[in-house]
Design an enzyme around this catalytic site. Structure first.
Site, PDB file in Angstrom:
ATOM      1  N   HIS A 133      46.568  49.500  28.068  1.00  0.00           N
ATOM      2  CA  HIS A 133      45.118  48.894  28.515  1.00  0.00           C
ATOM      3  C   HIS A 133      44.366  50.405  28.737  1.00  0.00           C
ATOM      4  O   HIS A 133      44.799  51.582  29.239  1.00  0.00           O
ATOM      5  CB  HIS A 133      45.130  48.235  29.869  1.00  0.00           C
ATOM      6  CG  HIS A 133      43.816  47.486  29.952  1.00  0.00           C
ATOM      7  ND1 HIS A 133      42.689  48.190  30.728  1.00  0.00           N
ATOM      8  CD2 HIS A 133      43.382  46.424  29.859  1.00  0.00           C
ATOM      9  CE1 HIS A 133      41.759  47.355  31.124  1.00  0.00           C
ATOM     10  NE2 HIS A 133      42.066  46.274  30.484  1.00  0.00           N
ATOM     11  N   ASP A 210      51.823  50.153  35.212  1.00  0.00           N
ATOM     12  CA  ASP A 210      50.634  49.268  35.350  1.00  0.00           C
ATOM     13  C   ASP A 210      51.056  47.792  35.219  1.00  0.00           C
ATOM     14  O   ASP A 210      51.729  47.186  34.335  1.00  0.00           O
ATOM     15  CB  ASP A 210      50.021  49.352  34.070  1.00  0.00           C
ATOM     16  CG  ASP A 210      48.675  48.483  34.136  1.00  0.00           C
ATOM     17  OD1 ASP A 210      48.595  47.663  34.567  1.00  0.00           O
ATOM     18  OD2 ASP A 210      47.778  48.563  33.068  1.00  0.00           O
ATOM     19  N   GLN A 213      49.443  42.626  34.201  1.00  0.00           N
ATOM     20  CA  GLN A 213      49.928  41.349  33.729  1.00  0.00           C
ATOM     21  C   GLN A 213      51.203  40.907  34.068  1.00  0.00           C
ATOM     22  O   GLN A 213      51.654  39.965  33.674  1.00  0.00           O
ATOM     23  CB  GLN A 213      49.766  41.522  32.224  1.00  0.00           C
ATOM     24  CG  GLN A 213      48.435  41.893  31.672  1.00  0.00           C
ATOM     25  CD  GLN A 213      47.396  40.711  31.792  1.00  0.00           C
ATOM     26  OE1 GLN A 213      47.814  39.570  32.169  1.00  0.00           O
ATOM     27  NE2 GLN A 213      46.202  41.069  31.653  1.00  0.00           N
ATOM     28  N   LYS A 236      44.586  38.889  38.879  1.00  0.00           N
ATOM     29  CA  LYS A 236      45.280  38.424  37.677  1.00  0.00           C
ATOM     30  C   LYS A 236      46.357  37.256  38.337  1.00  0.00           C
ATOM     31  O   LYS A 236      47.327  36.640  37.527  1.00  0.00           O
ATOM     32  CB  LYS A 236      46.225  39.425  37.138  1.00  0.00           C
ATOM     33  CG  LYS A 236      45.094  40.660  36.617  1.00  0.00           C
ATOM     34  CD  LYS A 236      44.671  40.315  35.270  1.00  0.00           C
ATOM     35  CE  LYS A 236      43.988  41.596  34.765  1.00  0.00           C
ATOM     36  NZ  LYS A 236      43.045  41.423  33.868  1.00  0.00           N
ATOM     37  N   CYS A 374      40.286  45.639  25.808  1.00  0.00           N
ATOM     38  CA  CYS A 374      40.360  46.913  26.388  1.00  0.00           C
ATOM     39  C   CYS A 374      41.817  47.674  26.048  1.00  0.00           C
ATOM     40  O   CYS A 374      42.332  48.315  26.807  1.00  0.00           O
ATOM     41  CB  CYS A 374      40.425  46.855  27.956  1.00  0.00           C
ATOM     42  SG  CYS A 374      38.771  46.445  28.457  1.00  0.00           S
TER      43      CYS A 374
HETATM   44  N1  7TS Z   1      46.112  46.834  32.882  1.00  0.00           N
HETATM   45  C1  7TS Z   1      46.377  45.687  32.294  1.00  0.00           C
HETATM   46  C2  7TS Z   1      47.621  45.505  31.218  1.00  0.00           C
HETATM   47  C3  7TS Z   1      45.284  44.888  32.191  1.00  0.00           C
HETATM   48  O1  7TS Z   1      45.191  43.758  31.511  1.00  0.00           O
HETATM   49  C4  7TS Z   1      44.155  44.939  33.122  1.00  0.00           C
HETATM   50  C5  7TS Z   1      43.034  43.954  32.848  1.00  0.00           C
HETATM   51  C6  7TS Z   1      43.843  46.082  33.550  1.00  0.00           C
HETATM   52  C7  7TS Z   1      44.909  47.180  33.633  1.00  0.00           C
HETATM   53  C8  7TS Z   1      42.691  46.445  34.465  1.00  0.00           C
HETATM   54  O2  7TS Z   1      42.711  45.555  35.594  1.00  0.00           O
HETATM   55  P1  7TS Z   1      41.552  45.725  36.774  1.00  0.00           P
HETATM   56  O3  7TS Z   1      41.790  44.592  37.594  1.00  0.00           O
HETATM   57  O4  7TS Z   1      41.576  46.787  37.168  1.00  0.00           O
HETATM   58  O5  7TS Z   1      40.343  45.469  35.766  1.00  0.00           O
HETATM   59  N2  7TS Z   1      42.921  43.053  31.669  1.00  0.00           N
HETATM   60  C9  7TS Z   1      41.958  42.427  31.321  1.00  0.00           C
HETATM   61  C10 7TS Z   1      42.036  41.523  29.956  1.00  0.00           C
HETATM   62  O6  7TS Z   1      43.062  41.302  29.447  1.00  0.00           O
HETATM   63  N3  7TS Z   1      40.896  40.830  29.811  1.00  0.00           N
HETATM   64  O7  7TS Z   1      40.209  41.300  30.851  1.00  0.00           O
HETATM   65  C11 7TS Z   1      40.961  42.068  31.801  1.00  0.00           C
END
Ligand code: 7TS
Length: 416
Positions: A133, A210, A213, A236, A374
């Site tokens: 990501h 990371d 997910q 999530k 992303c």
């Molecule tokens: N890493 C992964 C694998 C993600 O899917 C996401 C967000 C992030 C990092 C960032 O997470 P945050 O909570 O700091 O924003 N993924 C997504 C998505 O798949 N659609 O919208 C956000």
């Protein structure tokens, strides 16, 4: 899924009881029952999480750690109890290893700037994978600009699986950290994180996982994984937005300088000298997201009550149903066909732009995500500008997938 089904064959998974806990699932969208297939972007919240947040604001809202009055004591206790819940769930060795952040993105930036930046010399290397990501790419690129370090990328195959042997060959004398996604948001791939961490450890390289997910679907044990840092976002995994955490091994966190200054993170300040607070408060400058942390603690309890194995088994069934049906649709290509997958199906449909698909199925009450997710390098690898993506959570059903497939069929006719 990474979680074995054989161990808990007796677990009962009552989907109606689960769904009843999520108030939003009762609503209609464009006159149709909501079918929410966008949990990878953000999951929905159960009533228990909503109540925990609301209860904080309604009954004991106060700032934490610095009050002698009753509300502040209660708020501080609930806040620190949430940290303990997160620590227990992740099997971290100590609460000192759990730093509250805004989410995964902030956790990765914290490690980049506080852990790695002081260690880097020009020409040092940071190794990531081709399926990251943007939040596990851009912080390292910023760091490379700041220090003259070099970003290396481990390749993936056409199924969207990491080539571990090639990753291993990319580790050199100058590799300082490996950043790897546990479960890919764009492809669904579950990476062999424990194996990569073992390889890294043998070569004296630090690891950051990371887990954005992974936490809603996989039983995460940071000690079993053997990682140095693990990052997650509560939203999530059925918790609030704007809160997440960084797990870091205590010896590493202890040696790291603070990365933001302010209140909470100090023990004593004068104009001549400031001493920093103990872990984990050293990394939590300013008034924290108290309600968020309490909500995150409740989200972890929701996962524990429901049972992560039962969730994984249910979601594996949804994934199998969707994959089987979608594979047989003419002109539909699933992007990401790894052997080990989380509950995500990215796809393209000949002659239909993903955005148009998303807009049309929305009119049938079906929420899906379209775009680059992303993860633009993933799109570049598969030579597609974008995909449509359905992703599942604990509350989804095979009937909902069928509603989506029917809506997809209508989209296709309309776009033909
Ligand atoms: N890493 C992964 C694998 C993600 O899917 C996401 C967000 C992030 C990092 C960032 O997470 P945050 O909570 O700091 O924003 N993924 C997504 C998505 O798949 N659609 O919208 C956000």
């Amino acid at each position: 899924m990474a979680v074995s089904m054989e161990n808990h064959p007796q677990a009962v998974f009552d989907i109606e009881r689960i769904r009843a806990q999520f108030p939003v699932l009762a609503r209609e969208v464009h006159g149709k029952p909501l079918v929410y297939l966008d949990s990878a972007a953000t999951a929905q919240r159960p009533q228990s999480v909503i109540d925990a947040v609301s209860d904080f604001y309604g009954r004991y809202n106060a700032n934490v750690h610095r009050g002698v009055h009753q509300l502040s004591v209660e708020a501080s206790e609930a806040f620190e109890q949430a940290r303990t819940t997160v620590r227990e769930h992740l099997n971290a060795a100590s609460d000192r290893e759990i730093v509250f952040t805004r989410g995964t993105t902030e956790a990765i930036n914290l490690v980049a700037q506080s852990y790695l930046r002081p260690k880097l010399e020009p020409g040092d290397e940071i190794l990531i994978t081709h399926m990251e990501h943007h939040s596990n790419i851009v912080p390292w690129q910023l760091l490379c600009e700041q220090t003259g370090a070099v970003l290396k990328v481990a390749p993936i195959n056409r199924r969207g699986e990491l080539l571990v042997d090639e990753l291993e060959q990319l580790i050199g004398e100058r590799t300082k950290l490996i950043g790897i996604v546990h479960v890919s948001n764009a492809l669904g791939t579950v990476n062999p994180v424990a194996e990569v961490c073992r390889i890294a450890r043998e070569r004296g390289v630090a690891t950051l996982v990371d887990g954005a997910q992974a936490t809603p679907h996989v039983d995460v044990d940071v000690q079993a994984l053997g990682c140095d840092f693990y990052c997650l976002s509560a939203h999530k995994m059925y918790g609030p937005t704007g809160i997440g955490c960084l797990y870091g091994r205590e010896v590493l966190l202890e040696a790291m300088p603070p990365w933001q200054g302010g209140g909470e993170m100090i023990t004593r300040v004068s104009f001549e000298e400031t001493t920093y607070n103990d872990l984990p408060h050293k990394f939590e400058a300013g008034t924290p997201n108290i309600a968020g942390a309490i909500g995150m603690g409740e989200a972890f309890r929701f996962l524990q009550r429901t049972g992560i194995e039962a969730i994984a088994r249910h979601e594996a069934g949804l994934l199998a149903h969707a994959t089987e049906t979608m594979q047989s649709i003419d002109g539909l290509t699933i992007v990401g066909t790894a052997e080990h997958k989380g509950p995500v199906v990215s796809f393209t449909l000949e002659g239909a732009h993903p955005n148009d698909i998303g807009t049309i199925v929305d009119h049938f009450g079906v929420a899906i995500r379209t775009g680059h997710h992303c993860a633009m390098p993933v799109m570049q690898f598969f030579e597609v500008p974008a995909t449509a993506r359905i992703s599942f959570g604990v509350y989804n059903t095979t009937e909902e997938i069928d509603v989506f497939l029917e809506a997809l069929g209508k989209a296709r006719t309309m776009l033909a």
